[in-house]
Design a protein around this motif. Structure first.
Motif, PDB file in Angstrom:
ATOM      1  N   UNK A  37       0.832  -1.216   0.000  1.00 11.00           N
ATOM      2  CA  UNK A  37       0.000   0.000   0.000  1.00 11.00           C
ATOM      3  C   UNK A  37       0.859   1.256   0.000  1.00 11.00           C
ATOM      4  N   UNK A  38       1.861   1.283   0.884  1.00 13.34           N
ATOM      5  CA  UNK A  38       2.732   2.464   0.979  1.00 13.34           C
ATOM      6  C   UNK A  38       3.444   2.744  -0.331  1.00 13.34           C
ATOM      7  N   UNK A  39       3.954   1.701  -0.976  1.00 15.99           N
ATOM      8  CA  UNK A  39       4.651   1.906  -2.243  1.00 15.99           C
ATOM      9  C   UNK A  39       3.701   2.438  -3.309  1.00 15.99           C
ATOM     10  N   UNK A  40       2.495   1.889  -3.376  1.00 17.70           N
ATOM     11  CA  UNK A  40       1.544   2.326  -4.390  1.00 17.70           C
ATOM     12  C   UNK A  40       1.069   3.760  -4.168  1.00 17.70           C
ATOM     13  N   UNK A  41       0.952   4.178  -2.915  1.00 19.68           N
ATOM     14  CA  UNK A  41       0.414   5.503  -2.610  1.00 19.68           C
ATOM     15  C   UNK A  41       1.491   6.578  -2.467  1.00 19.68           C
TER      16      UNK A  41
END
Length: 127
Positions: A37-41
């Protein structure tokens, strides 16, 4: 615990703290999902001193009309970022949609490195 060894441990990015006031930790499968999630956002280039390529390009699509070509582009950006994520073995499916509250959400189905299939839901903006 095998899951923690494979997927690691990190601070919870949700801002939660323990009863003693320490930052909450997440490990194992929850850490893998949080890392994805962190990488995508995170917009590519946000942390140049650490890694100039960390993140994704999905925020470039915020504010664009929800059209089939834009949703296809979103899926490509997500897929490319997921394939750079060391915890992801393969991408099974990516399903973007507009929720009832007019937010763009994406159901992501991945196979993680220990062959566990997981669903991750991200919210990327408002329509």
């Amino acid at each position: 615990m095998i899951s923690e060894e494979i997927y690691g441990c990190d601070y919870c990015s949700c801002g939660e703290v323990t009863s003693s006031g320490d930052v909450k930790l997440v490990d194992g499968l929850e850490n893998a999902k949080q890392a994805i999630r962190n990488q995508l956002l995170t917009r590519v280039g946000t942390y140049p001193s650490i890694d100039t390529e960390y993140g994704s390009r999905i925020k470039e699509l915020w504010g664009e009309d929800v059209t089939t070509p834009n949703l296809d582009s979103l899926k490509v950006h997500i897929n490319n970022s997921l394939l750079e994520q060391p915890r992801v073995k393969s991408v099974i499916d990516i399903k973007p949609y507009v929720s009832i509250d007019k937010k763009i959400k994406v159901n992501i189905f991945v196979e993680l490195i220990n062959e566990v299939e997981e669903q991750i839901i991200i919210e990327i903006g408002e329509q």
